[in-house]
Design an enzyme around this catalytic site. Structure first.
Site, short mmCIF file in Angstrom:
data_model
loop_
_atom_site.label_atom_id
_atom_site.label_comp_id
_atom_site.label_asym_id
_atom_site.label_seq_id
_atom_site.Cartn_x
_atom_site.Cartn_y
_atom_site.Cartn_z
N THR A 35 32.81 55.55 50.43
CA THR A 35 32.82 55.36 48.99
C THR A 35 31.89 56.38 48.36
O THR A 35 30.75 56.55 48.83
CB THR A 35 32.36 53.94 48.62
OG1 THR A 35 33.19 52.98 49.30
CG2 THR A 35 32.48 53.71 47.13
N LEU B 140 28.15 56.75 48.37
CA LEU B 140 27.58 55.46 48.04
C LEU B 140 27.48 54.55 49.26
O LEU B 140 26.57 53.75 49.37
CB LEU B 140 28.43 54.76 46.96
CG LEU B 140 28.37 55.33 45.54
CD1 LEU B 140 29.37 54.61 44.65
CD2 LEU B 140 26.96 55.19 44.98
N LYS C 34 37.20 55.84 46.56
CA LYS C 34 37.27 55.19 47.87
C LYS C 34 38.23 55.99 48.74
O LYS C 34 39.40 56.14 48.41
CB LYS C 34 37.74 53.74 47.74
CG LYS C 34 36.67 52.79 47.26
CD LYS C 34 37.05 51.34 47.52
CE LYS C 34 35.87 50.41 47.28
NZ LYS C 34 36.20 49.01 47.64
N ASP D 289 35.37 37.90 51.13
CA ASP D 289 34.11 38.56 51.48
C ASP D 289 33.09 38.43 50.36
O ASP D 289 32.44 39.39 49.98
CB ASP D 289 34.35 40.04 51.81
CG ASP D 289 33.25 40.63 52.68
OD1 ASP D 289 32.48 39.85 53.28
OD2 ASP D 289 33.16 41.87 52.77
#
Length: 618
Positions: free
Chosen positions: A47, A39, A64, A162
């Site tokens: 990921t 991904l 992850k 973030d």
């Protein structure tokens, strides 16, 4: 197709392979999860879109993989620490319906992995690319959707650090916005809020104080504001601020997009570079949003949609957070052996009581049930009969008995009718249920909570309590035909039916210690502490209402209960007339037959003992 997880290989293998055809690496993590495709990739790893092979539906999930590109022992240790912190934070935050849930966290092949809920949908960056600049109404909707989530994050003393369009996904199933990627987030300690730390976050969306290594809760609000400006203009944030004039020039880049002065004022204060001039909390943003758009903003409650005016919201916290949660439902046979275990799901709202203390209220669906015990149920009595059908409307009930931390927080609110002790309990522990509380004190506590939150909190009626405790079952206990001390806290020297003897802990246990709930999602229904109900005592159910309301007429209060403690058990003496009240559920001190769903006990409202507590309803 199966994606090899070996970072030096990453070969795509045909379906059904257990080992990579190129390098021989195992394709399944912990014999359960296998990757389908990559991904994304960042500084700390990759990921993968993956599949959970253990579940019949083979649901998608996200793997992850910790794979830092940086070199050097200190840098690698810092990266590993951040990855570990992300797992801890996801476990803490991931039960919110708009934050991905952490499914697993482990080490395999000397690499760290976490497995996370897969959120199907487009990021806001993808929406912008596909549909063009957002309108004012879309930005208002975005703020309405995300502010309660951000409030939940900050309430748990976490700064995301973030917030940006790539880290916000619009979930395809319900169009809700989901905040992802907590890898950069930071757990806040009060003693370290002003201490400089590692600068993490995307530079264009990063608040000035965060760029200096001193992130605050307001730093997330800044990033959210910059995100809104970018979505309105489709121009990189780097070009929306003029450093020579020290001001934002985003209005010059609207390209015909209309933004009202009201929204502009909110956005300008969100992106204020001087920290003290910026919004200091989600609550402040929410108050202005309500003040300007109160008639347009609606908040879902468990029953319907309620319009909220600015007056209602200005002096309160943001709306209670609603979340879904999962739990184990266990069934045992008459010998106490587990015969079934399944996963359940329920919905709850989380009220913020202040000082980091929250109250979780579970949505109990309406329905009709048979109240009381049949004559053949062991340990039952005349007081539990005649059985009768009762229809209950939907309501909310405490996920756990009220804890000492919750009691202390609400008891510190301004007095209404009675003084309340901040620490009445015999057994001490913030997560232990409060006990040694009068019925009258509990009513005062509920009144204080209601006044502070603005909702009519109360004790459940006796019918509501039994309906919620049974959760659709008809057996003596919601777990089945008997009870074991692996499932509840009671006097395990005594047994019910053919069940085994067990532990006698001789005190209360922390709420939720037993990792299972009934089918409605309620914990600690059996044992631990008796729970006060609103109803006066009646000797039987003759004439009982069928609609679940408090039965407050025709009381059978002929006796006053007093407690005499001997070497083994409580002796009950009849000493005169009083207004007895109902207690339900049994306690750590009781035999298992007293912990049955149908068991009833009447006591003086001034009855004070270290096994009497309560849970609230709404």
């Amino acid at each position: 197709m199966s994606q090899c997880l070996n970072p030096d290989c990453l070969h795509i293998n045909p379906e059904g392979c257990n080992f990579c055809q190129k390098c021989g690496s195992k394709l399944r993590l912990v014999e359960r999860y296998y990757a389908k495709s990559i991904l994304g990739q960042g500084g700390f790893g990759r990921t993968f879109l993956a599949v959970d092979d253990f579940k019949p539906s083979k649901p998608p999930c996200v793997i992850k993989q910790f794979l830092p590109q940086a070199q050097g022992t200190a840098t690698l240790e810092k990266a590993a620490q951040l990855f570990d912190q992300e797992a801890q934070r996801l476990e803490l935050l991931g039960k919110h319906s708009q934050i991905p849930e952490l499914l697993a966290y482990f080490t395999a092949d000397n690499r760290q992995y976490l497995i996370q809920e897969f959120i199907e949908g487009d990021t806001l960056q993808q929406e912008l690319d596909n549909q063009g600049a957002f309108t004012e109404n879309q930005i208002i909707s975005l703020l309405k959707d995300l502010l309660p989530v951000l409030y939940f994050v900050h309430k748990h003393k976490v700064i995301h650090r973030d917030i940006k369009p790539e880290n916000i996904i619009r979930r395809a199933s319900d169009n809700k916005l989901v905040i992802v990627d907590f890898g950069a987030s930071k757990q806040v300690q009060r003693t370290s809020m002003s201490v400089a730390g590692t600068v993490i976050g995307s530079a264009e969306y990063c608040a000035p104080e965060q760029a200096m290594g001193k992130p605050q809760y307001g730093s997330d609000l800044y990033s959210l504001g910059v995100t809104c400006l970018y979505l309105l203009t489709q121009v990189s944030p780097s070009y929306l601020y003029d450093p020579l004039e020290s001001q934002w020039v985003w209005r010059e880049h609207l390209n015909g997009n209309q933004v009202s002065d009201k929204l502009g004022e909110i956005l300008e204060r969100l992106v204020e570079t001087v920290f003290k001039k910026r919004y200091q909390s989600v609550a402040e943003v929410w108050a202005d949003l309500q003040r300007y758009y109160g008639k347009q903003i609606i908040i879902k409650n468990p029953k319907n949609i309620i319009p909220n005016t600015a007056k209602k919201i200005t002096n309160t916290t943001p709306p209670a957070v609603t979340q879904k949660f999962e739990f184990d439902i266990v069934t045992v046979n008459s010998k106490g052996r587990e015969i079934n275990r399944r996963r359940g799901q329920a919905e709850c709202i989380i009220e913020d009581l202040g000082n980091g203390v929250t109250l979780e209220m579970v949505l109990i669906p309406g329905g009709t049930f048979t109240m009381g015990a049949p004559s053949g149920e062991a340990g039952s009595s005349y007081a539990e009969r005649p059985q009768h059908r009762v229809t209950i409307k939907p309501f909310l009930m405490g996920k756990y008995p009220v804890t000492q931390a919750q009691w202390r927080q609400v008891a510190s609110f301004p007095k209404l009718q009675r003084d309340l002790s901040l620490d009445p309990s015999y057994f001490k522990g913030l997560n232990l249920p409060v006990e040694k509380v009068f019925w009258y004190d509990v009513m005062e506590w509920c009144d204080r909570l209601s006044k502070r939150i603005g909702k009519p909190y109360r004790l459940p009626s006796e019918a509501e309590w039994e309906y919620a405790a049974r959760a659709g079952t008809t057996s003596p206990f919601h777990v089945g035909d008997t009870l074991t001390t692996d499932l509840a806290n009671y006097d395990g020297n005594h047994t019910y039916s053919s069940g085994p003897k067990g532990a006698y802990r001789e005190q209360t246990t922390p709420v939720g210690q037993f990792q299972h709930a009934n089918a409605f999602g309620l914990y600690d229904i059996h044992g631990n502490v008796w729970e006060w109900c609103a109803d006066p005592w009646h000797d039987s159910y003759n004439g009982a209402p069928s609609d679940g309301r408090v039965w407050d007429v025709g009381n059978d209060n002929r006796y006053q209960l007093r407690i005499a403690i001997n070497s083994s058990r409580i002796a009950i003496n009849s000493l005169g007339k009083t207004e007895r009240r109902v207690l339900r559920g049994g306690s750590w001190y009781d035999y298992p037959d007293n912990c049955r769903c149908a068991y009833r006990y009447g006591a003086d409202p001034d009855f004070l003992f270290y096994n009497n507590g309560f849970r609230v309803a709404l």
